[in-house]
Design a protein around this motif. Structure first.
Motif, mmCIF file in Angstrom:
data_model
loop_
_atom_site.group_PDB
_atom_site.id
_atom_site.type_symbol
_atom_site.label_atom_id
_atom_site.label_comp_id
_atom_site.label_asym_id
_atom_site.label_seq_id
_atom_site.Cartn_x
_atom_site.Cartn_y
_atom_site.Cartn_z
ATOM 1 N N CYS A 28 -14.843 8.578 3.725
ATOM 2 C CA CYS A 28 -14.024 9.303 2.752
ATOM 3 C C CYS A 28 -12.596 9.456 3.249
ATOM 4 C CB CYS A 28 -14.607 10.688 2.539
ATOM 5 S SG CYS A 28 -16.098 10.618 1.572
ATOM 6 N N HIS A 29 -11.778 9.992 2.384
ATOM 7 C CA HIS A 29 -10.363 10.153 2.737
ATOM 8 C C HIS A 29 -10.155 11.390 3.612
ATOM 9 C CE1 HIS A 29 -8.496 6.938 0.165
ATOM 10 N NE2 HIS A 29 -9.790 6.761 0.160
ATOM 11 N N PRO A 30 -9.307 11.236 4.617
ATOM 12 C CA PRO A 30 -9.193 12.272 5.641
ATOM 13 C C PRO A 30 -8.542 13.559 5.152
ATOM 14 C CG PRO A 30 -7.651 10.471 6.071
ATOM 15 C CD PRO A 30 -8.508 10.033 4.932
ATOM 16 N N LEU A 48 -3.088 10.860 5.896
ATOM 17 C CA LEU A 48 -3.069 10.013 4.714
ATOM 18 C C LEU A 48 -3.474 8.638 5.229
ATOM 19 C CD1 LEU A 48 -2.422 9.067 1.870
ATOM 20 C CD2 LEU A 48 -0.035 8.893 2.543
ATOM 21 N N HIS A 49 -4.708 8.263 5.010
ATOM 22 C CA HIS A 49 -5.228 7.009 5.551
ATOM 23 C C HIS A 49 -4.935 6.947 7.042
ATOM 24 C CE1 HIS A 49 -5.418 6.183 1.345
ATOM 25 N NE2 HIS A 49 -4.125 6.109 1.220
ATOM 26 N N SER A 50 -4.230 5.873 7.449
ATOM 27 C CA SER A 50 -3.939 5.745 8.876
ATOM 28 C C SER A 50 -2.633 6.448 9.235
ATOM 29 C CB SER A 50 -3.866 4.267 9.278
ATOM 30 O OG SER A 50 -2.691 3.658 8.774
ATOM 31 N N GLY A 81 0.813 -1.218 0.000
ATOM 32 C CA GLY A 81 0.000 0.000 0.000
ATOM 33 C C GLY A 81 0.837 1.255 0.000
ATOM 34 N N TRP A 82 0.417 2.228 0.798
ATOM 35 C CA TRP A 82 1.001 3.572 0.765
ATOM 36 C C TRP A 82 2.292 3.669 1.547
ATOM 37 C CZ3 TRP A 82 -0.162 8.432 -1.470
ATOM 38 C CH2 TRP A 82 -1.145 8.354 -2.462
ATOM 39 N N ARG A 83 3.279 2.877 1.146
ATOM 40 C CA ARG A 83 4.616 3.016 1.729
ATOM 41 C C ARG A 83 5.045 4.472 1.646
ATOM 42 N NH1 ARG A 83 5.697 5.644 -2.150
ATOM 43 N NH2 ARG A 83 6.777 5.020 -4.028
ATOM 44 N N TYR A 96 -7.267 -0.939 -3.641
ATOM 45 C CA TYR A 96 -8.471 -0.450 -2.943
ATOM 46 C C TYR A 96 -8.937 0.887 -3.492
ATOM 47 C CZ TYR A 96 -8.133 -4.104 0.571
ATOM 48 O OH TYR A 96 -8.114 -5.320 1.198
ATOM 49 N N SER A 97 -8.021 1.648 -4.070
ATOM 50 C CA SER A 97 -8.351 3.006 -4.509
ATOM 51 C C SER A 97 -9.386 3.002 -5.617
ATOM 52 C CB SER A 97 -7.089 3.700 -5.018
ATOM 53 O OG SER A 97 -6.059 3.618 -4.082
ATOM 54 N N THR A 98 -9.107 2.212 -6.637
ATOM 55 C CA THR A 98 -9.898 2.325 -7.868
ATOM 56 C C THR A 98 -10.276 0.960 -8.428
ATOM 57 O OG1 THR A 98 -7.932 2.287 -9.268
ATOM 58 C CG2 THR A 98 -8.625 4.454 -8.478
HETATM 59 MO MO LIG Z 1 -6.269 4.958 -2.480
#
Ligand SMILES: [Mo]
Ligand SMILES: Nc1nc2c(c(=O)[nH]1)N[C@H]1C(S)=C(S)[C@@H](COP(=O)(O)OP(=O)(O)OC[C@H]3O[C@@H](n4cnc5c(=O)[nH]c(N)nc54)[C@H](O)[C@@H]3O)O[C@H]1N2
Ligand SMILES: Nc1nc2c(c(=O)[nH]1)N[C@H]1C(S)=C(S)[C@@H](COP(=O)(O)OP(=O)(O)OC[C@H]3O[C@@H](n4cnc5c(=O)[nH]c(N)nc54)[C@H](O)[C@@H]3O)O[C@H]1N2
Length: 821
Positions: A682-684, A688-690, A148-150, A179-181
């Protein structure tokens, strides 16, 4: 050594109180540092590139990179990431797993009791488990594919490190999609010939010059452009400033179609069009109906560039399938937008140059393919695809898309796979009949129902019988849906290894946890400007790795040493050698086009800027010559009807876009009698996520009584006797959580929001336990969007809320494990 629950909670409190020493020391050193400049270093992050002042081995000040004209407020959260009480400090092993290894009592998973071990012991255990899984089972039992978002940086890209190292030992299960799209990237290749979501879009200057109407459909760029996949420099905001001016001057009309007044709508001061959640396709069909019946559609465009419009029209007119005519009156009943408003919007779209800009949230719901497909059909009917400022985009809210690309090459990354010709220690490619790759969001299904065959994108997937997971650079206990179902599933896993710098819920539910360092504790390079490739940034180490944390590179080199592959893994090179090589590779690729200094000079100066790129129009080449520049669809044309999808014979994604009822829908839809509120996760705005939720002082700028906020309308609050600032319990049949009420006019009745990424903090490890901080995925539904994409449908979720009157439990989400000695 048995610890009862009460002591246990005390332990959690004690450990987080003790760790407060870190940040308060920091404040003292910050004061001392006022007289001493220390050293300024440059680095970058998803939140932006910045310079940091380091004094006495500590980061004491952060200021935005001078090329960033619109830095985000989130830079204020950076120091709190490094000095968070939730840092993973030492290698830790789950208490019962340490005693019983893979035969441990897995119902204790999540009780957060861990034993500290040495690095050598932890890596030996990790290696022994990889060995055991490959020999006792086979590659099908190991999932090391979830990434994921490394954090940013091409060398230390941690998912690559984990996958390269594990792949040098043996084969394993991987994922497809994200998960995004998930729904969007699956449907759009059938319709427009590419994922569209990860492609450069028409440049903002051309949109600003040519568009007369911009429709922001489920799209909040002002919020979501704050973070980027590479080191951000926020160039899009210059264009958003210009757009705001044009809205004020009446030059461009902007309509935001959203159940919520978004940050963008408020920033631009543009029109707000409320819509009932999850009903966009009904509204789009009614727009199409108006265009068609009022002959406002571009038949010539449809004839020249598209396929299958004639198969779609009977559905629109109610002459096929459901025999329902998709009139604005029909749609109004479902979507809550008045029929006349729909007609007016359709006419306005046809009257002048119209740019449709979709966000991604509406495809993160059940049948998420449909609004995207239908968006393309609308754009095709308007006939402006390929014209500047017209057509459809699915990505202008993401990572500088729409900022003209410089045309330069960015640096390469540390390789994700073993080098060519390298065979793994266990060269067993027999997956026992299971699929080697699974749709990204179906891994919990696999753990719960191994062997099950599911449909996916025209084929069949046989879910593997997973026994072990290796998790790095992602936080599944944030990103996946339905925590209690996950708890059930994790009881079936023998071993879980997580590598992170944060003690996330994923660590809590793991067996072996290895402390990585943050990106601020290593040297790296990356591009800045994400999709615009505006320049290259030196990411200079700010401070040494804290506690016993190590770079992922270091961790996996040492793992590979255990099976004699460390030289192959690192190619015998260290950090700075790799950086030099990645930089030189980039310099070669740009030779003759973009001047780049030698590495030493670059490292010293901190960045190379490539300058602004040239404006460009998406799909213009196809418009100019649809034969030679055919799209990547099966026919080469825009497919309004897809014969391929039609032939799959799915009941929830058919040959053309359609309105499908959802399994849960508010405003009179299924399930709303019991749980009347639609929860959007929704996105915070401030994370950035967690990531950055662990940043204590920054979190306190938005948390409510120490909990994650839930936003709700004044009317919903009034009906439930809830006031702004109250603690509330949010629940449905899947779970329950505590959150802090934020009552605001921005939200319509029946619509509530908890931002995704709020850390999961269960009262205890039991199934159904109350989440004490407010993770929305405690209550979301784990359901494939359709048989086509099998994507997440997190936003198909209903809940109820009540004022919380019980004894208030402490927040258990932060502060690390309870160490058992
Ligand atoms: Mo995403
Ligand atoms: N309900 C709901 N759920 C959602 C979404 C939603 O809209 N609603 N959105 C989904 C979307 S679009 C996405 S992209 C996913 C995001 O899901 P993830 O990518 O899993 O989310 P992050 O919180 O960014 O998790 C990254 C983790 O990697 C760790 N990490 C970062 N850098 C490093 C590193 O260098 N080394 C190591 N070892 N670890 C590192 C971080 O500390 C963090 O724990 O969430 C999805 N989940
Ligand atoms: N600040 C910040 N920015 C981010 C991220 C982050 O975590 N923080 N994450 C990044 C990532 S990984 C991703 S995938 C993107 C996510 O980008 P998106 O998925 O586009 O973002 P969201 O914020 O989830 O939702 C955007 C808008 O959709 C609206 N919406 C939701 N459901 C519906 C619906 O049914 N109908 C209509 N009409 N509108 C609806 C919401 O109210 C919201 O205003 O953002 C990226 N940018």
């Amino acid at each position: 050594m048995s610890i009862n629950r009460r002591n246990f909670l005390k332990g959690i409190l004690a450990s987080s109180a003790a760790s407060m020493v870190g940040p308060s020391l920091l404040v003292r050193s910050a004061q001392a540092a006022q007289n001493d400049p220390g050293i300024w270093r440059i680095t970058g992050s998803h939140w932006g590139a910045f310079r940091a002042r380091v004094y006495g081995g500590k980061v004491v000040e952060v200021k935005p990179f001078e090329m960033d004209s619109h830095p985000t407020d989130m830079l204020n959260g950076i120091e709190g990431i490094i000095y968070s009480p939730s840092r993973v400090r030492y290698p830790m092993v789950r208490y019962d797993w340490y005693k019983n290894r893979h035969n441990s009592d897995t119902s204790q998973r999540g009780d957060n009791r861990f034993i500290r071990v040495t690095w050598d012991e932890a890596l030996d255990l990790f290696h022994e488990e990889l060995e055991r899984i490959q020999t006792q089972y086979g590659p099908w039992a190991l999932h090391a594919g979830q990434t994921g978002w490394r954090q940013t940086g091409q060398l230390h890209s941690c998912g690559n490190h984990m996958q390269r190292a594990v792949a040098m030992h043996g084969n394993f299960i991987k994922k497809v999609g994200d998960y995004s799209t998930g729904a969007g990237q699956t449907i759009l290749p059938y319709v427009l010939g590419s994922t569209e979501v990860y492609a450069q879009g028409t440049s903002w200057p051309l949109i600003l010059e040519n568009s007369k109407l911009i429709v922001l459909w489920a799209n909040d760029p002002v919020k979501n452009l704050q973070v980027g996949w590479a080191c951000e420099t926020h160039e899009s905001y210059r264009y958003l400033d210009q757009l705001k001016q044009k809205v004020a001057d009446g030059e461009i009309r902007v309509v935001s179609i959203d159940p919520v007044r978004s940050k963008t709508q408020k920033f631009l001061g543009c029109e707000q069009q409320y819509i009932n959640p999850q009903t966009d396709v009904a509204m789009m069909l009614a727009i199409a109906h108006t265009l068609y019946t009022e002959k406002l559609h571009d038949q010539k465009f449809l004839d020249t560039y598209c396929l299958g419009f004639e198969r779609f029209v009977p559905y629109l007119l109610g002459e096929s399938e459901d025999k329902v005519e998709k009139t604005p009156e029909w749609a109004a009943e479902i979507c809550g937008v008045e029929a006349e408003v729909i007609r007016e919007l359709a006419r306005a779209m046809a009257a002048d140059r119209t740019q449709l800009l979709f966000g991604w949230c509406i495809q993160r719901q059940q049948h998420g393919e449909q609004p995207y497909w239908m968006g393309a059909v609308l754009a095709a009917m308007l006939g402006q695809i390929g014209q500047p400022g017209g057509g459809v985009s699915y990505a202008h809210h993401y990572s500088s898309i729409g900022v003209p690309s410089s045309g330069a090459s960015g640096p390469g990354a540390f390789p994700r796979n073993p080098d060519q010709g390298q065979k793994p220690i266990h060269d067993n490619d027999d997956f026992n009949g299971y699929s080697k790759t699974i749709p990204v969001a179906r891994w919990v299904d696999a753990i719960l129902e191994p062997g099950k065959k599911i449909d996916y994108n025209g084929g069949k997937v046989t879910l593997p019988n997973l026994k072990m997971m290796v998790i790095s650079g992602c936080n599944p206990w944030h990103h996946h849906q339905d925590r209690n179902r996950m708890k059930q599933a994790f009881r079936n896993l023998e071993t879980v290894v997580t590598i992170d710098f944060n003690w996330t819920a994923s660590c809590r539910f793991s067996d072996i946890v290895l402390p990585a360092c943050t990106q601020f504790e290593r040297n790296d390079i990356d591009q800045y400007g994400s999709y615009s490739t505006r320049g290259i940034l030196a990411m200079q180490r700010l401070v040494d790795p804290l506690f016993q944390s190590r770079t992922d590179f270091h961790i996996f080199t040492d793992l590979c040493r255990r099976f004699g592959k460390h030289k192959e893994y690192s190619r015998g090179k260290g950090e700075m050698e790799w950086l030099r090589e990645l930089y030189e590779g980039c310099r070669d690729a740009n030779k003759g086009k973009f001047a780049m200094p030698e590495f030493a000079q670059f490292w010293d100066e901190g960045y190379v800027d490539f300058g602004a790129g040239k404006p460009w129009t998406r799909h213009a080449a196809f418009r100019d010559d649809p034969e030679l520049k055919a799209l990547g669809t099966p026919s080469g044309f825009i497919e309004i009807f897809s014969r391929k999808i039609d032939r799959y014979g799915y009941d929830n994604c058919k040959g053309h876009p359609m309105w499908f009822e959802k399994s849960e829908r508010s405003h009179g839809g299924p399930g709303s009698d019991r749980f009347p509120l639609w929860l959007q996760s929704c996105h915070p705005d401030q994370r950035l996520h967690s990531q950055m939720c662990e940043s204590e002082a920054y979190r306190s700028t938005y948390s409510v009584r120490g909990r994650e906020p839930i936003y709700l309308s004044p009317e919903d609050a009034r009906r439930r006797g809830i006031r702004d600032g109250d603690l509330v319990r949010v629940y449905n049949d899947r779970g329950q959580l505590l959150a802090g009420a934020r009552v605001t006019d921005d939200f319509a009745t029946g619509v509530v929001r908890i931002h995704e990424g709020a850390w999961y903090g269960p009262m205890d490890e039991s199934i159904g336990a109350l989440d004490t901080y407010g993770d929305p995925n405690t209550v979301t539904q784990d359901l494939g969007a359709s048989k086509l994409s099998q994507a997440t449908s997190a936003n198909t979720c209903l809940v109820e809320i009540e004022k919380y009157v019980g004894e208030v439990p402490p927040v258990t989400a932060f502060g690390g494990p309870v160490e058992v000695r």
